[in-house]
Write an enzyme that holds these catalytic residues in place. Structure first.
Site, mmCIF file in Angstrom:
data_model
loop_
_atom_site.group_PDB
_atom_site.id
_atom_site.type_symbol
_atom_site.label_atom_id
_atom_site.label_comp_id
_atom_site.label_asym_id
_atom_site.label_seq_id
_atom_site.Cartn_x
_atom_site.Cartn_y
_atom_site.Cartn_z
ATOM 1 N N TYR A 412 -3.820 0.575 -3.008
ATOM 2 C CA TYR A 412 -3.137 1.071 -4.319
ATOM 3 C C TYR A 412 -3.914 2.203 -4.822
ATOM 4 O O TYR A 412 -5.102 2.664 -4.409
ATOM 5 C CB TYR A 412 -2.687 0.138 -5.343
ATOM 6 C CG TYR A 412 -3.601 -0.757 -5.958
ATOM 7 C CD1 TYR A 412 -4.742 -0.226 -6.406
ATOM 8 C CD2 TYR A 412 -3.253 -2.065 -6.854
ATOM 9 C CE1 TYR A 412 -5.592 -1.006 -7.105
ATOM 10 C CE2 TYR A 412 -3.911 -2.635 -7.481
ATOM 11 C CZ TYR A 412 -5.389 -2.366 -7.840
ATOM 12 O OH TYR A 412 -5.970 -3.120 -8.524
ATOM 13 N N GLU A 413 -3.167 3.038 -5.836
ATOM 14 C CA GLU A 413 -3.802 4.195 -6.466
ATOM 15 C C GLU A 413 -4.218 5.266 -5.288
ATOM 16 O O GLU A 413 -5.420 5.871 -5.130
ATOM 17 C CB GLU A 413 -5.037 3.943 -7.309
ATOM 18 C CG GLU A 413 -5.346 4.736 -8.471
ATOM 19 C CD GLU A 413 -3.912 5.088 -9.311
ATOM 20 O OE1 GLU A 413 -2.992 4.228 -9.584
ATOM 21 O OE2 GLU A 413 -3.964 6.411 -9.292
ATOM 22 N N GLY A 414 -3.325 5.402 -4.223
ATOM 23 C CA GLY A 414 -3.525 6.164 -2.817
ATOM 24 C C GLY A 414 -4.242 5.372 -1.915
ATOM 25 O O GLY A 414 -5.402 5.040 -2.216
#
Lengths: 528, 528
Positions: A412-414
């Site tokens: 997550y978060e890229g």
């Protein structure tokens, strides 16, 4: 089960001596120590006990609403009563105005004690920053005090079934409706999309105001409150609660918006820009989740290995603690080095972010922190499991939970792959690379660092000359992250005598010196 | 969810063309293909559907007895009715007399379909081998037909709370009682220690007949049936059913023996020797569990990546399947290479084991297979999760289960650290190293392999000259395993034109050539 101990001393050493947060203009060392120590005690006594029960019970959907496991609501109430939600929010809006590095310290401790609950609470600072950067004075006056008091929590609703790494494919639509807007669409993977902790939930939703062909340019950011001022619930429903590898107590929701009333934040078409203002903070937060897991797994393994006996000393015949075995030492010291070095890297970035005078370095270093520290968390958890052997595989010692909980941080978060791709494309243009070189060079002498920097420069040149830089993204990110880690360790060692246990730092540093330079040569060789 | 497909063609290619199992004297190619194909269909239709339900339900203790999840008993019954338990047992004792490599193929497919159920069934061949090697004719005549028919299953009861890697610390005692013995003590981590699949359970128990100070020399091996001939249950109770990271449907029991009637197998004090006869087989079986997870994780990721679209082609603007992205290709091809190369290595060892004429090579290669393939399983599972991104973290796609189930393989059947330690101490003496060198050299030409072998020889000399070889165990094992993997790939590529898809093999081989030689240099540099 080995109880959670907040690594307060390690964090303070890293913040003050390695990252020199004491040079920040508003740094009140005594207050900071008091705040972090206080949160550490709260985390040890009230938050950490939730972690095992949360993993075992998980969240559940009950008549369309999400229920968190036993004890979560009570602890969240205590957390709000003590004022933690507003820690880094402006005093003018009911917060306490503490700086980013203090938030980073608290956030790491929170994640180490119970990542699942931290997830639900962690989007508040990001939402507040977005409101401060893009909201109207009215929006700020209405929402910031609610976030600071904890009566409302926030979500970030970006991802859709067909739009994950590629936000340009978002299909959720916003249409004007009187003074406001109405949002319709489906969002997935929404952390804290529903819960029974706070009175209300403020969804920050990325939706299309332009035409679909426009990609990310047609996206705008909206506030969608879960209920209106009269308490009437908005048409936002939980279509599904995901079952996951870990973070069972963190509700990951599929949300359906069916004409939900919304307010625009910032200008139409500015959605991505508004979102990206919180990205560096959010990415550092995720990096620190990795650090928290690395530290926790290392602490469990270290405590276990000091007690557990297996085999005998060749000379004396006395029973040996497994910590005395070479291969166990390797694993323990590697895990410890990952936690300490990763934390230092995050703190260096957080202090630069708070200082505000090195945007190129912050922009370059932040995704590197995200990738390095999330992988460090998973690696250290894996090493921790191996140190405990069969016991590591049991739920009882909870080191296996650190791996299951940590694993999502690489996604997550890229995803880490997306960050590596951005590094070899966007990030290598602009001032980032020079700022990074200067950061490494300023980390102190040492042949290893000089060699690493030379390898990095040569590899960068090969990436820039490559007709397919994407194929070099992975090794180049690993090389960059490894070099940053080596630089952080150089800085740690330079101030080791101010730590309460310099010998421990020296042992971890020796492990770094014994392995990282060789690894850097390997990654450099793969950038061809 | 992506359905399980047994990799029958890949297995047959590896067995026949890479490992040349067709040179075994009793190899009936048509029969082998028929048997493996038939098991593949059974695994796909009857076994694989249990895997998700088993993970979700887990085992439970009900009035002192272990209950397996829904459907397990029915499928086990079908498995016995089709004669699979006796696959590799002698025909004279009710088995089908198939050779080790055929068992290896079936066992890998079984593990890929449902590792948890395979665990419960997998100790039968080992128990049978022990009886064939050390049992009396009466013991063989009584027990082998029961194991072959599946009416009885077997366990291996070695580990105790204070005796894991160090079996010399075992405290369970056997005392003579009339014609037989009685066993008292506590054993932990007993896979299939109780279950509701078979009528009876034959525990193979390592217990002390000598005095405690004697270490492993005082250990003997015993048969402890869960019930006597009249059906009366023995005093063996399940004190605890462990909760684990994965393999929820495989009951891991703590067993208490309270004067349980026992028969000695082999001579007193020969317990470890009797056990070690089954070790090479058991270790190859565990290595193949790793291969099974690598193959399954790779298959899930490959199927997902071919369907999932994200981003657009730079030229045409057409939506791109994520399999077209460089970093995804890297992960898919690496996972595939690990499965194919790991399998080839296991098959080479299994064929050598069946041939019986290369004990030095088998003894050296088997722990290397165990370490390499179990780490390959975990690595490929981790890559599979990353390819799926957020979906990889969900239980729904079940690639996260491959990681949770695979993780224990690095721990049981000797932790990978213990095998590395044995490599730099015991294994470097004797004929193993020369046999390994000859194996690598005979794998074909190629600069990479020649360089790898030279690095390995030099590293071996450094290990032999070291005053602390234990400190070099990890990098030397990684170097050895990596070299074995490269050699296996050299052998695969030499016969790639006999595969149904040579292009696929060439892509994976290119990934190996692009990364393994660099990794070998790194590991060699760490052996100093």
């Amino acid at each position: 089960m080995i109880p959670f101990r907040a690594p307060v001393d390690d964090i303070l050493f890293s913040l003050e001596h390695v990252a020199r947060a004491d040079r920040l203009p508003d740094w009140d060392a005594a207050l900071v120590r008091e705040v972090i120590g206080q949160f550490g005690r709260f985390a040890e006594t009230a938050i950490a006990p939730l972690d095992a029960v949360g993993d075992a019970q998980g969240c559940r959907l009950d008549q369309g609403r999400v229920r968190l496991p036993d004890g979560f609501a009570e602890t969240y109430r205590a957390y709000t009563e003590q004022g933690w939600p507003g820690l880094a929010l402006p005093e003018a809006h009911g917060g306490q105005g503490m700086s980013e590095p203090v938030l980073a310290a608290v956030s790491e401790i929170f994640s180490g004690a119970c990542h699942a609950l931290q997830m639900v609470a962690a989007l508040v600072p990001g939402a507040a920053r977005t409101l401060l950067g893009f909201g109207t004075p009215q929006q700020q006056a209405l929402w910031l005090p609610r976030l600071a008091s904890g009566t409302w929590l926030a979500t970030m609703a970006l991802t859709e079934p067909g739009a994950g790494s590629d936000l340009g494919a978002i299909r959720t639509r916003a249409v004007p409706d009187g003074d406001g807007w109405r949002i319709s669409g489906e969002k997935i993977f929404i952390s804290g999309g529903d819960q029974d902790l706070s009175e209300g939930i403020l969804h920050l939703v990325l939706a299309r105001t332009g035409v679909p062909g426009e990609g990310t340019r047609g996206l705008s950011l909206f506030l969608v409150p879960s209920q209106d001022e009269s308490g009437q619930r908005a048409p936002v429903t939980v279509a599904r609660l995901e079952e996951k590898m870990g973070l069972h107590a963190s509700p990951t929701c599929q949300l359906v918006f069916e004409g939900a009333p919304a307010e625009l934040v910032g200008a139409p078409g500015e959605g991505l820009r508004a979102m990206f203002t919180m990205m560096n903070h959010a990415r550092l937060d995720v990096a620190l989740q990795g650090v928290a897991h690395a530290a926790r797994a290392g602490a469990i393994a270290t405590a276990y290995a000091a007690e557990r006996r297996q085999g005998r000393d060749a000379q004396s015949g006395a029973p040996l603690a497994i910590a005395a075995h070479e291969d166990v030492r390797r694993m323990l010291e590697t895990a410890e080095a990952l936690a300490l070095g990763g934390r230092a890297l995050c703190h260096l970035a957080a202090v630069a972010l708070a200082r505000g005078d090195a945007p190129d370095l912050v922009g370059f270093l932040t995704p590197v922190c995200k990738v390095f520290c999330t992988e460090a968390g998973v690696t250290a958890a894996d090493l921790g499991i191996q140190v405990l052997g069969g016991y590591g595989y049991l739920s009882e010692y909870r080191v296996e939970q650190t791996l299951r909980d940590a694993r999502v941080t690489m996604i997550y978060e890229g995803t880490n792959g997306i960050h590596a791709l951005a590094l070899v494309t966007r990030q290598l243009r602009g001032g980032g690379p020079e700022a990074f070189e200067a950061f490494v060079a300023a980390s102190g002498g040492g042949e290893d660092l000089a060699e690493g920097l030379a390898l990095w420069r040569a590899a960068r040149a090969r990436v820039l000359a490559s007709s397919c830089p994407a194929a070099l993204a992975h090794p180049f990110m690993q090389l960059t992250a490894g070099l940053a880690y080596l630089a952080a360790w150089q800085r740690i060692i330079a101030v080791a005598d101010r730590s309460s246990d310099p010998t421990r730092l020296e042992r971890a540093a020796a492990r770094v010196r014994g392995s990282v330079p060789v690894a850097l040569r390997g990654w450099a060789a793969l950038v061809t």
